[in-house]
Design a protein around this motif. Structure first.
Motif, PDB file in Angstrom:
ATOM      1  N   ASN A 143       0.838  -1.203   0.000  1.00  0.00           N
ATOM      2  CA  ASN A 143       0.000   0.000   0.000  1.00  0.00           C
ATOM      3  C   ASN A 143       0.876   1.258   0.000  1.00  0.00           C
ATOM      4  O   ASN A 143       0.615   2.219  -0.736  1.00  0.00           O
ATOM      5  CB  ASN A 143      -0.913  -0.020   1.218  1.00  0.00           C
ATOM      6  CG  ASN A 143      -1.848   1.176   1.253  1.00  0.00           C
ATOM      7  OD1 ASN A 143      -2.584   1.443   0.311  1.00  0.00           O
ATOM      8  ND2 ASN A 143      -1.803   1.912   2.361  1.00  0.00           N
ATOM      9  N   GLU A 144       1.924   1.267   0.819  1.00  0.00           N
ATOM     10  CA  GLU A 144       2.802   2.434   0.898  1.00  0.00           C
ATOM     11  C   GLU A 144       3.608   2.610  -0.386  1.00  0.00           C
ATOM     12  O   GLU A 144       3.880   3.737  -0.800  1.00  0.00           O
ATOM     13  CB  GLU A 144       3.722   2.316   2.108  1.00  0.00           C
ATOM     14  CG  GLU A 144       2.968   2.380   3.436  1.00  0.00           C
ATOM     15  CD  GLU A 144       3.898   2.439   4.636  1.00  0.00           C
ATOM     16  OE1 GLU A 144       5.032   2.935   4.487  1.00  0.00           O
ATOM     17  OE2 GLU A 144       3.484   1.980   5.717  1.00  0.00           O
ATOM     18  N   LEU A 145       3.988   1.503  -1.012  1.00  0.00           N
ATOM     19  CA  LEU A 145       4.675   1.596  -2.297  1.00  0.00           C
ATOM     20  C   LEU A 145       3.772   2.241  -3.346  1.00  0.00           C
ATOM     21  O   LEU A 145       4.218   3.058  -4.159  1.00  0.00           O
ATOM     22  CB  LEU A 145       5.120   0.213  -2.764  1.00  0.00           C
ATOM     23  CG  LEU A 145       6.300  -0.421  -2.020  1.00  0.00           C
ATOM     24  CD1 LEU A 145       6.411  -1.902  -2.365  1.00  0.00           C
ATOM     25  CD2 LEU A 145       7.602   0.299  -2.366  1.00  0.00           C
ATOM     26  N   GLY A 146       2.500   1.862  -3.328  1.00  0.00           N
ATOM     27  CA  GLY A 146       1.556   2.460  -4.269  1.00  0.00           C
ATOM     28  C   GLY A 146       1.456   3.966  -4.091  1.00  0.00           C
ATOM     29  O   GLY A 146       1.400   4.728  -5.065  1.00  0.00           O
ATOM     30  N   LYS A 147       1.444   4.425  -2.828  1.00  0.00           N
ATOM     31  CA  LYS A 147       1.391   5.866  -2.572  1.00  0.00           C
ATOM     32  C   LYS A 147       2.652   6.566  -3.067  1.00  0.00           C
ATOM     33  O   LYS A 147       2.637   7.764  -3.364  1.00  0.00           O
ATOM     34  CB  LYS A 147       1.227   6.105  -1.072  1.00  0.00           C
ATOM     35  CG  LYS A 147      -0.107   5.632  -0.514  1.00  0.00           C
ATOM     36  CD  LYS A 147      -0.168   5.857   0.986  1.00  0.00           C
ATOM     37  CE  LYS A 147      -1.496   5.348   1.562  1.00  0.00           C
ATOM     38  NZ  LYS A 147      -1.551   5.511   3.036  1.00  0.00           N
ATOM     39  N   ALA A 148       3.753   5.799  -3.145  1.00  0.00           N
ATOM     40  CA  ALA A 148       5.018   6.357  -3.637  1.00  0.00           C
ATOM     41  C   ALA A 148       5.188   6.118  -5.136  1.00  0.00           C
ATOM     42  O   ALA A 148       6.294   6.245  -5.668  1.00  0.00           O
ATOM     43  CB  ALA A 148       6.187   5.739  -2.875  1.00  0.00           C
ATOM     44  N   ASP A 149       4.109   5.751  -5.825  1.00  0.00           N
ATOM     45  CA  ASP A 149       4.103   5.522  -7.278  1.00  0.00           C
ATOM     46  C   ASP A 149       4.958   4.335  -7.687  1.00  0.00           C
ATOM     47  O   ASP A 149       5.569   4.324  -8.763  1.00  0.00           O
ATOM     48  CB  ASP A 149       4.559   6.783  -8.035  1.00  0.00           C
ATOM     49  CG  ASP A 149       3.576   7.930  -7.906  1.00  0.00           C
ATOM     50  OD1 ASP A 149       2.374   7.646  -7.763  1.00  0.00           O
ATOM     51  OD2 ASP A 149       4.009   9.095  -7.921  1.00  0.00           O
ATOM     52  N   ILE A 150       5.007   3.327  -6.837  1.00  0.00           N
ATOM     53  CA  ILE A 150       5.600   2.038  -7.195  1.00  0.00           C
ATOM     54  C   ILE A 150       4.488   1.009  -7.018  1.00  0.00           C
ATOM     55  O   ILE A 150       4.141   0.646  -5.893  1.00  0.00           O
ATOM     56  CB  ILE A 150       6.815   1.691  -6.316  1.00  0.00           C
ATOM     57  CG1 ILE A 150       7.902   2.758  -6.450  1.00  0.00           C
ATOM     58  CG2 ILE A 150       7.378   0.319  -6.690  1.00  0.00           C
ATOM     59  CD1 ILE A 150       9.092   2.547  -5.545  1.00  0.00           C
ATOM     60  N   HIS A 151       3.907   0.575  -8.110  1.00  0.00           N
ATOM     61  CA  HIS A 151       2.712  -0.256  -8.053  1.00  0.00           C
ATOM     62  C   HIS A 151       3.044  -1.722  -8.321  1.00  0.00           C
ATOM     63  O   HIS A 151       3.852  -2.036  -9.194  1.00  0.00           O
ATOM     64  CB  HIS A 151       1.677   0.234  -9.068  1.00  0.00           C
ATOM     65  CG  HIS A 151       1.276   1.667  -8.864  1.00  0.00           C
ATOM     66  ND1 HIS A 151       0.403   2.065  -7.876  1.00  0.00           N
ATOM     67  CD2 HIS A 151       1.675   2.807  -9.511  1.00  0.00           C
ATOM     68  CE1 HIS A 151       0.248   3.375  -7.922  1.00  0.00           C
ATOM     69  NE2 HIS A 151       1.014   3.854  -8.898  1.00  0.00           N
ATOM     70  N   ILE A 152       2.421  -2.593  -7.550  1.00  0.00           N
ATOM     71  CA  ILE A 152       2.563  -4.034  -7.743  1.00  0.00           C
ATOM     72  C   ILE A 152       1.290  -4.510  -8.432  1.00  0.00           C
ATOM     73  O   ILE A 152       0.205  -4.472  -7.854  1.00  0.00           O
ATOM     74  CB  ILE A 152       2.773  -4.767  -6.406  1.00  0.00           C
ATOM     75  CG1 ILE A 152       3.843  -4.058  -5.563  1.00  0.00           C
ATOM     76  CG2 ILE A 152       3.132  -6.222  -6.668  1.00  0.00           C
ATOM     77  CD1 ILE A 152       5.201  -3.926  -6.230  1.00  0.00           C
ATOM     78  N   VAL A 153       1.453  -4.948  -9.660  1.00  0.00           N
ATOM     79  CA  VAL A 153       0.300  -5.283 -10.498  1.00  0.00           C
ATOM     80  C   VAL A 153      -0.123  -6.726 -10.242  1.00  0.00           C
ATOM     81  O   VAL A 153       0.718  -7.625 -10.184  1.00  0.00           O
ATOM     82  CB  VAL A 153       0.646  -5.096 -11.991  1.00  0.00           C
ATOM     83  CG1 VAL A 153      -0.550  -5.449 -12.864  1.00  0.00           C
ATOM     84  CG2 VAL A 153       1.117  -3.665 -12.242  1.00  0.00           C
ATOM     85  N   GLY A 154      -1.417  -6.935 -10.096  1.00  0.00           N
ATOM     86  CA  GLY A 154      -1.970  -8.267  -9.973  1.00  0.00           C
ATOM     87  C   GLY A 154      -2.862  -8.560 -11.169  1.00  0.00           C
ATOM     88  O   GLY A 154      -2.403  -8.641 -12.305  1.00  0.00           O
ATOM     89  N   GLU A 155      -4.156  -8.671 -10.920  1.00  0.00           N
ATOM     90  CA  GLU A 155      -5.109  -8.945 -11.997  1.00  0.00           C
ATOM     91  C   GLU A 155      -5.712  -7.675 -12.585  1.00  0.00           C
ATOM     92  O   GLU A 155      -6.397  -7.720 -13.595  1.00  0.00           O
ATOM     93  CB  GLU A 155      -6.230  -9.850 -11.480  1.00  0.00           C
ATOM     94  CG  GLU A 155      -5.743 -11.219 -11.016  1.00  0.00           C
ATOM     95  CD  GLU A 155      -6.878 -12.073 -10.486  1.00  0.00           C
ATOM     96  OE1 GLU A 155      -7.983 -11.527 -10.298  1.00  0.00           O
ATOM     97  OE2 GLU A 155      -6.657 -13.277 -10.268  1.00  0.00           O
ATOM     98  N   GLU A 156      -5.450  -6.514 -11.938  1.00  0.00           N
ATOM     99  CA  GLU A 156      -6.094  -5.286 -12.394  1.00  0.00           C
ATOM    100  C   GLU A 156      -5.588  -4.850 -13.771  1.00  0.00           C
ATOM    101  O   GLU A 156      -4.465  -5.143 -14.162  1.00  0.00           O
ATOM    102  CB  GLU A 156      -5.881  -4.150 -11.380  1.00  0.00           C
ATOM    103  CG  GLU A 156      -4.440  -3.717 -11.189  1.00  0.00           C
ATOM    104  CD  GLU A 156      -3.714  -4.505 -10.111  1.00  0.00           C
ATOM    105  OE1 GLU A 156      -2.753  -3.974  -9.543  1.00  0.00           O
ATOM    106  OE2 GLU A 156      -4.114  -5.664  -9.858  1.00  0.00           O
TER     107      GLU A 156
END
Length: 744
Positions: A143-156
């Motif tokens: 979640n914190e990585l996403g806020k820092a613009d580092i996204h972990i992609v799953g099925e989305e």
């Protein structure tokens, strides 16, 4: 949700917390009756912590750093990755060993009184608890990585451009490498490699509505995580990439479901005493290890029950641990994401200093050592000086011989290159290559072959004992005759780990050290056991006895009313006899402060047994690896009167009885004070990275104090240990450390 399944049904673990400031107990509770009576307790197995549970408590401290908000975000992710790698190795070696004992119906108890089956059950339960903490920690970090613009992609879904890149990458870079295999009577169940990840697909063939099960094993050369191009970082795991492209992989089939799995195998190697050719034996043993018994099966996602049953049956899960999770499996793979080019989310880069003393001698290492012994501390001071020591020896026409031990040298080793260069220059070069170094056996065999082809005399040491001592010895022809220069280390000759492990390198030309080093090499290469040594204590011959004698002197001083204290720093303390000796010292009134990073089977702070013993563990940016003993010797520590020793050995039975190790005194006044008044004292004074170990084995962060101190920051921001003259002359003051009595 996580599930544990073994041969016998085990209790479910309680859900853990991602934010930990205290770890749980590491062994059975103290015997209530024994705890009332010190004499009774001194003979009870409950005076020791369980080794496996103590190691897991250490890794819980490592995992807690992933929730340490004072660290940059990607460094917290790195700690999570490290904890995953640590637990994998622990399972493949220690837990595999326990499972093997249970299969063989061995009932012999460990030092803490647990049978193998009891220890295995307790260990499985604790592993399960840590796995849940890892999942919670990963959810927070993701979640914190996403806020820092580092996204972990799953099925989305991603934007059209990135979705097209993912499809193209799958077709060009993944499909040619993977091999789908139907699982049916006509296709034998494939071999799944150790740490292998696979995906099981439940399909329906559209032509006839027949159900089909397919397995895709992910080849090791494929990256675990792939970065999708773009300014805003997006990473996807290789298994998710395969799952989201299932329809391209299986045209003509409907995808009903899929599940990801991962296995760990028994990876320990047993040495046969009657092995006729050790090199050939190890080459064969390495192949056998790759096919070791499965000791862990991890399942991700909603597995088809039939697929799960098939896996359990085909993998032969006797005494294995089965874990189910909706989260990530294989946390060690997260290290790839830590390499994202975001310097503001990482520790500030640090460049080790080159020792000033050697620079003052225009880079002539031999001249610097001749002037005075040198102690340097990695990674604050560059490991390059160790490499330069051998490079200078290789090109110096007056050097006639080099002898070197090699335990772990890494994959790209400048040490190996220097030894080869020396041999090609016609010098006599001997290398003791330890091919029993766990998980480095294959690499060390490769180095041994290259060294032999260059003309180096390669020795493999003893069949029963590992050569763990870190020694480099250079014999040089000089005006006064032959002089021997020695390097003794607490760490491996490994340039990569030397940048993240704290270790000591000690250079000396003292004749007694050279004579002892020569005797040690003769012992390893020709089985010529030294009758006596002048400086070195060597295991398995004299190190234990000499250590006991030093402890006994402190006991005698305490009983005589003199100051008596022991400071020690090591990675692990598990040897029961050594622990009992320390208990005896505590009971005699000796003040004992131990800095033990990892396993500690000694219970501190128990009235009548160990109330004078304090244990702390330092976990931080660098991995603490220095091994030092200091004995008060009749004066308050720290003092010039103290006896200080550097060693390659931990306080473990294997180090004292089944390995070739060394311990050497720091007799030079400057070196003595640097190790005692700087290295040891800084470790004892540290508050910001320290955990205090309680009598039940739990660990508590030191927390906020009136005078916070960070030992890593201290050594990173002050002049080096060696040759401070130039730094001091320039007006740079080195903050002097002082001991606040009662605050350790």
């Amino acid at each position: 949700m996580t599930e544990i399944v073994t041969h016998e049904e085990l209790a479910r673990a309680e859900e853990g917390s991602a934010r930990h400031t205290q770890t749980g107990p590491t062994g059975p509770a103290l015997d209530p009756e024994a705890a009332k009576d010190a004499a009774l307790l001194a003979n009870s197995p409950t005076r020791y912590f369980n080794r496996e549970l103590s190691w897991l408590a250490f890794n819980e401290r490592v995992l807690a750093e992933a929730s340490n908000e004072t660290y940059p975000l990607l460094e917290r992710l790195r700690f999570l990755s490290i904890s995953g790698s640590n637990i994998d190795e622990f399972l493949m070696v220690r837990v595999a060993g326990l499972a093997g004992q249970v299969r063989r119906k061995i009932e012999e108890t460990s030092i803490d009184g647990l049978t193998p089956s009891q220890a295995l059950a307790a260990t499985h339960e604790k592993v399960l608890e840590l796995e849940q903490i890892q999942q919670d920690t990963w959810a927070t970090l993701k979640n914190e990585l996403g806020k820092a613009d580092i996204h972990i992609v799953g099925e989305e879904e991603l934007d059209a451009e990135r979705e097209q890149w993912l499809r193209d990458y799958f077709v060009t870079d993944i499909m040619p490498v993977i091999t789908p295999q139907a699982i049916d009577p006509a296709h034998p169940f494939p071999f799944v490699a150790n740490q292998g990840i696979g995906v099981l697909f439940s399909l329906t063939r559209e032509a006839d509505d027949a159900p089909v099960m397919e397995m895709v094993l992910i080849p090791a050369p494929l990256p675990r995580f792939v970065r999708v191009p773009g300014e805003e970082a997006a990473w996807i795991s290789i298994e998710d990439m395969i799952c989201r492209n299932a329809e391209r992989l299986f045209p003509g089939f409907r995808v009903n479901g899929y599940g990801v799995f991962r296995i760990l195998r028994d990876s320990d190697l047993e040495i046969e005493e009657d092995a006729e050719d050790l090199v050939r034996y190890f080459r064969s043993a390495i192949q056998r290890r790759r096919r070791g018994l499965v000791i862990v099966l991890q399942l991700q996602g909603k597995f088809d029950p039939a697929a799960e049953d098939m896996l359990r049956n085909q993998l032969g899960l006797d005494q294995a641990l089965i874990m189910k999770t909706e989260g990530l499996i294989g946390f060690s793979g997260l290290s790839a994401i830590c390499d994202e080019d975001r310097p503001e989310l990482k520790f500030e880069p640090y460049s080790p200093r080159y020792p000033e003393r050697i620079l003052e001698h225009d880079g002539d290492i031999f001249a610097a050592i001749r002037e005075k012994d040198i102690i340097i501390q990695h990674p604050y001071e560059s490991f390059e000086v160790v490499i330069d020591f051998l490079r200078q020896a290789a090109r110096d026409p007056d050097v006639v011989a080099i002898k070197q031990t090699l335990y772990r040298a890494g994959k790209q080793s400048a040490i190996i290159s220097a030894l080869i260069a020396a041999a090609e220059q016609g010098k006599s070069v001997t290398a003791v290559v330890e091919i029993k170094a766990r998980f480095d056996e294959e690499q060390n065999l490769l180095w041994a072959g290259q060294l032999e082809r260059a003309g180096v005399q390669v020795i493999y040491g003893f069949i029963d004992w590992k050569t763990h001592a870190k020694i480099s010895m250079v014999v040089r022809r000089e005006t006064e005759g032959y002089r021997t220069y020695c390097h003794f280390g607490t760490g491996n000759y490994h340039p990569i780990t030397a940048r993240i492990y704290t270790d000591l390198s000690y250079f000396t030309a003292e004749p007694a050290a050279g004579r002892d080093a020569g005797k040690l090499f003769n012992f390893i290469t020709g089985y010529v056991e030294p009758e006596a040594t002048e400086l070195l204590s060597i295991s398995p011959m004299s190190l234990r006895a000499n250590l006991y004698n030093l402890i006994d002197v402190e006991i005698a001083n305490a009983r005589a009313g003199k100051p008596a204290a022991i400071w020690a720093k090591m990675n692990s303390l598990t040897d029961p006899d050594l622990i009992d000796r320390l208990y005896a010292a505590s009971q005699a009134g000796v003040d004992i402060d131990l800095v033990i990073r990892g396993i500690c089977c000694l219970r501190p702070g128990i009235e009548g047994l160990s109330e004078n013993i304090a244990v702390k563990s330092v976990i931080g940016r660098f991995l603490e690896h220095v091994r030092v003993w200091a004995f008060a010797n009749g004066a308050d520590l720290p003092s010039r009167q103290a006896k200080v020793f550097m060693t390659s050995a931990d306080g473990m039975s294997r180090n004292l009885d089944r390995r070739v190790e060394i311990m050497i005194p720091m007799r030079n006044d400057t070196v003595h004070d640097q190790v005692l008044d700087q290295v040891m004292l800084a470790n004892l004074l540290d508050t910001e990275q320290s955990w205090l170990v309680a009598e039940d084995g739990s660990s508590q962060r030191v927390g906020e104090t009136e005078n916070p101190f960070n030992l890593h920051r201290y050594f990173m921001t002050n002049p080096s240990l060696s040759g401070r003259g130039a730094s001091l002359a320039s007006g740079r003051k080195v903050p002097k450390l002082s001991l606040r009595r009662g605050n350790i």
